[in-house]
Design an enzyme around this catalytic site. Sequence first.
Site, PDB file in Angstrom:
ATOM      1  N   GLU A   1       0.830  -1.202   0.000  1.00 34.60           N
ATOM      2  CA  GLU A   1       0.000   0.000   0.000  1.00 34.60           C
ATOM      3  C   GLU A   1       0.864   1.251   0.000  1.00 34.60           C
ATOM      4  O   GLU A   1       2.007   1.245   0.463  1.00 34.60           O
ATOM      5  CB  GLU A   1      -0.900   0.014   1.243  1.00 34.60           C
ATOM      6  CG  GLU A   1      -1.960  -1.074   1.190  1.00 34.60           C
ATOM      7  CD  GLU A   1      -2.924  -1.038   2.375  1.00 34.60           C
ATOM      8  OE1 GLU A   1      -4.129  -1.154   2.125  1.00 34.60           O
ATOM      9  OE2 GLU A   1      -2.489  -0.907   3.528  1.00 34.60           O
TER      10      GLU A   1
ATOM     11  N   CYS B   1       7.821  -4.627  15.462  1.00 35.29           N
ATOM     12  CA  CYS B   1       7.417  -3.672  16.492  1.00 35.29           C
ATOM     13  C   CYS B   1       6.017  -4.068  16.970  1.00 35.29           C
ATOM     14  O   CYS B   1       5.116  -4.287  16.155  1.00 35.29           O
ATOM     15  CB  CYS B   1       7.403  -2.247  15.935  1.00 35.29           C
ATOM     16  SG  CYS B   1       9.015  -1.714  15.376  1.00 35.29           S
TER      17      CYS B   1
ATOM     18  N   GLY C   1       7.299  -1.805   5.732  1.00 33.09           N
ATOM     19  CA  GLY C   1       8.686  -2.233   5.574  1.00 33.09           C
ATOM     20  C   GLY C   1       9.665  -1.368   6.319  1.00 33.09           C
ATOM     21  O   GLY C   1       9.350  -0.265   6.752  1.00 33.09           O
ATOM     22  N   GLU C   2      10.880  -1.913   6.462  1.00 36.11           N
ATOM     23  CA  GLU C   2      11.963  -1.168   7.087  1.00 36.11           C
ATOM     24  C   GLU C   2      12.945  -0.800   5.964  1.00 36.11           C
ATOM     25  O   GLU C   2      13.662  -1.670   5.462  1.00 36.11           O
ATOM     26  CB  GLU C   2      12.621  -2.035   8.174  1.00 36.11           C
ATOM     27  CG  GLU C   2      13.968  -1.560   8.687  1.00 36.11           C
ATOM     28  CD  GLU C   2      14.018  -0.075   9.063  1.00 36.11           C
ATOM     29  OE1 GLU C   2      13.138   0.400   9.804  1.00 36.11           O
ATOM     30  OE2 GLU C   2      14.952   0.603   8.604  1.00 36.11           O
TER      31      GLU C   2
ATOM     32  N   SER D   1      12.526   6.860   6.975  1.00 37.37           N
ATOM     33  CA  SER D   1      12.323   6.599   8.403  1.00 37.37           C
ATOM     34  C   SER D   1      12.814   5.195   8.731  1.00 37.37           C
ATOM     35  O   SER D   1      12.466   4.231   8.059  1.00 37.37           O
ATOM     36  CB  SER D   1      10.834   6.721   8.719  1.00 37.37           C
ATOM     37  OG  SER D   1      10.595   6.386  10.063  1.00 37.37           O
TER      38      SER D   1
ATOM     39  N   SER E   1      12.633   6.127  14.336  1.00 38.30           N
ATOM     40  CA  SER E   1      11.535   5.693  15.206  1.00 38.30           C
ATOM     41  C   SER E   1      12.133   5.293  16.547  1.00 38.30           C
ATOM     42  O   SER E   1      12.586   4.162  16.718  1.00 38.30           O
ATOM     43  CB  SER E   1      10.811   4.496  14.577  1.00 38.30           C
ATOM     44  OG  SER E   1      10.175   4.904  13.392  1.00 38.30           O
ATOM     45  N   LEU E   2      12.130   6.203  17.478  1.00 41.50           N
ATOM     46  CA  LEU E   2      12.746   5.933  18.780  1.00 41.50           C
ATOM     47  C   LEU E   2      11.700   5.335  19.731  1.00 41.50           C
ATOM     48  O   LEU E   2      11.902   4.263  20.298  1.00 41.50           O
ATOM     49  CB  LEU E   2      13.351   7.228  19.343  1.00 41.50           C
ATOM     50  CG  LEU E   2      14.265   7.036  20.550  1.00 41.50           C
ATOM     51  CD1 LEU E   2      15.517   6.251  20.192  1.00 41.50           C
ATOM     52  CD2 LEU E   2      14.639   8.390  21.156  1.00 41.50           C
ATOM     53  N   HIS E   3      10.610   6.045  19.924  1.00 43.69           N
ATOM     54  CA  HIS E   3       9.442   5.533  20.648  1.00 43.69           C
ATOM     55  C   HIS E   3       9.621   5.211  22.126  1.00 43.69           C
ATOM     56  O   HIS E   3       8.675   4.728  22.759  1.00 43.69           O
ATOM     57  CB  HIS E   3       8.851   4.297  19.950  1.00 43.69           C
ATOM     58  CG  HIS E   3       8.458   4.511  18.525  1.00 43.69           C
ATOM     59  ND1 HIS E   3       8.001   5.723  18.034  1.00 43.69           N
ATOM     60  CD2 HIS E   3       8.459   3.658  17.452  1.00 43.69           C
ATOM     61  CE1 HIS E   3       7.725   5.593  16.742  1.00 43.69           C
ATOM     62  NE2 HIS E   3       7.997   4.365  16.366  1.00 43.69           N
TER      63      HIS E   3
ATOM     64  N   ASN F   1      -2.384   5.203  16.369  1.00 44.54           N
ATOM     65  CA  ASN F   1      -3.597   4.811  15.666  1.00 44.54           C
ATOM     66  C   ASN F   1      -3.965   3.411  16.114  1.00 44.54           C
ATOM     67  O   ASN F   1      -3.197   2.478  15.894  1.00 44.54           O
ATOM     68  CB  ASN F   1      -3.363   4.846  14.154  1.00 44.54           C
ATOM     69  CG  ASN F   1      -3.041   6.255  13.690  1.00 44.54           C
ATOM     70  OD1 ASN F   1      -3.823   7.173  13.899  1.00 44.54           O
ATOM     71  ND2 ASN F   1      -1.868   6.435  13.116  1.00 44.54           N
TER      72      ASN F   1
HETATM   73  N1  SAH Z   1      10.194   0.794   9.507  1.00 43.90           N
HETATM   74  C1  SAH Z   1      10.328   2.215   9.445  1.00 43.90           C
HETATM   75  C2  SAH Z   1       9.294   2.812   8.557  1.00 43.90           C
HETATM   76  C3  SAH Z   1       7.877   2.777   9.096  1.00 43.90           C
HETATM   77  S1  SAH Z   1       7.439   4.408   9.383  1.00 43.90           S
HETATM   78  C4  SAH Z   1      10.343   2.789  10.847  1.00 43.90           C
HETATM   79  O1  SAH Z   1      10.173   2.031  11.778  1.00 43.90           O
HETATM   80  O2  SAH Z   1      10.604   3.976  11.003  1.00 43.90           O
HETATM   81  C5  SAH Z   1       5.980   4.281  10.199  1.00 43.90           C
HETATM   82  C6  SAH Z   1       6.003   5.016  11.515  1.00 43.90           C
HETATM   83  O3  SAH Z   1       4.735   4.815  12.141  1.00 43.90           O
HETATM   84  C7  SAH Z   1       7.042   4.443  12.462  1.00 43.90           C
HETATM   85  O4  SAH Z   1       7.546   5.432  13.286  1.00 43.90           O
HETATM   86  C8  SAH Z   1       6.190   3.481  13.241  1.00 43.90           C
HETATM   87  O5  SAH Z   1       6.787   3.116  14.449  1.00 43.90           O
HETATM   88  C9  SAH Z   1       4.919   4.266  13.423  1.00 43.90           C
HETATM   89  N2  SAH Z   1       3.768   3.446  13.759  1.00 43.90           N
HETATM   90  C10 SAH Z   1       3.631   2.109  13.632  1.00 43.90           C
HETATM   91  N3  SAH Z   1       2.405   1.707  14.048  1.00 43.90           N
HETATM   92  C11 SAH Z   1       1.744   2.831  14.406  1.00 43.90           C
HETATM   93  C12 SAH Z   1       0.422   3.077  14.868  1.00 43.90           C
HETATM   94  N4  SAH Z   1      -0.457   2.090  15.006  1.00 43.90           N
HETATM   95  N5  SAH Z   1       0.082   4.358  15.129  1.00 43.90           N
HETATM   96  C13 SAH Z   1       0.959   5.356  14.932  1.00 43.90           C
HETATM   97  N6  SAH Z   1       2.211   5.192  14.473  1.00 43.90           N
HETATM   98  C14 SAH Z   1       2.604   3.929  14.222  1.00 43.90           C
END
Ligand code: SAH
Length: 336
Positions: free
Chosen positions: A89, A113, A156-157, A188, A211-213, A287
């Site tokens: 998508e 993740c 994807g990563e 990203s 994506s640190l989180h 989300n």
């Molecule tokens: N694999 C890469 C590219 C994905 S980017 C990465 O990890 O950065 C998508 C972004 O959305 C990432 O920061 C991911 O962690 C975040 N993400 C994943 N699931 C999500 C969700 N349900 N709600 C909001 N952000 C989310």
Amino acid sequence: MKNLMSANIESLEEYFLSIKEKKFKALQVFEWLYIHKERNIDNFSNLKKEIREQLKKDFNLDFIKIKKIEKGLEVKKYLFELLDGNYIEAVLMEHDYGNSVCVSSEVGCNMGCRFCESGRLKKVRNLETYEMVEQIILIENDIGQKVQSVVVMGIGEPFDNYDNVINFIKIINHPKGLAIGARHITVSTCGLVDKIKEFSNLPLQVNLAISLHAPNDEIRNKIMPINKVYNISKVISAIKEYITKTNRRVTIEYVMLNMVNDSLENAKELASLLKGLNVYVNLIPYNETNNLEFKRSKRIKEFKDILLNMGINTTVRREFGSGISAACGQLRSKEV
Ligand code: SAH
């Protein structure tokens, strides 16, 4: 046989030299493909018939297909069918400053993740370069307009498919390619440190988002398995090295998960971790998906205020596409 849209300008130039032709023909091919969007090699009329025949022997120009388009407010989600029957998508966001597309880089994803829907299928395979380029071309054709900016934030990563992603960036950035400015392209990553290092040597002004989180390893280990390989301190040193080399500001993505990483203590910890770095934090409202374990944080504003008060530039990501499951983390490589 290679798809013609997987070739960047240098490799096409080498190709023409290898068949004893002038290398500027590479630019002519680019103009046909990306400016005129011509899909039939026979119509590349400023190339001699013999060259066209040779091109057809050495390359194909097969296209992925749009299988479904869903429309939301200022957003469209595209489901593409690949030639081998896999699905991916991409999402188009219509901002007042232009069209922005979020592209996928793999079928599925291996990073696992916990909160992300895209990882649930596991990685099936990397996307080829042309499969990324064509996501944008098909969207441009569908809307009859140019795309101004691209984020590699779909399924994807991207750094787990590094070479194809970089090749894709070279093609869309080239003035005779899709001419999307490097500063309008963002990749990203969940923090593949070796690739961040490689990326910092790339002579292109592309943006990097991480994506640190989480503000510490304890939390990050729970939600992002990759942290067992590249922990926070490794990621932060790679970011520092990147900033020193490129002098570019890095985006730190932080998905706000209720009661997981959103305490006010976590905000302070994050601010201390990032203090003095040329970064800005983009807080992503979570989300919600079918995965019931995670809920959206209710403390986004308070969290943001702490970061701001502690001198960290912070914004909250604007929400697009949640009504049609086209928002961050909701994309899937599956038709239904
Ligand atoms: N694999 C890469 C590219 C994905 S980017 C990465 O990890 O950065 C998508 C972004 O959305 C990432 O920061 C991911 O962690 C975040 N993400 C994943 N699931 C999500 C969700 N349900 N709600 C909001 N952000 C989310």
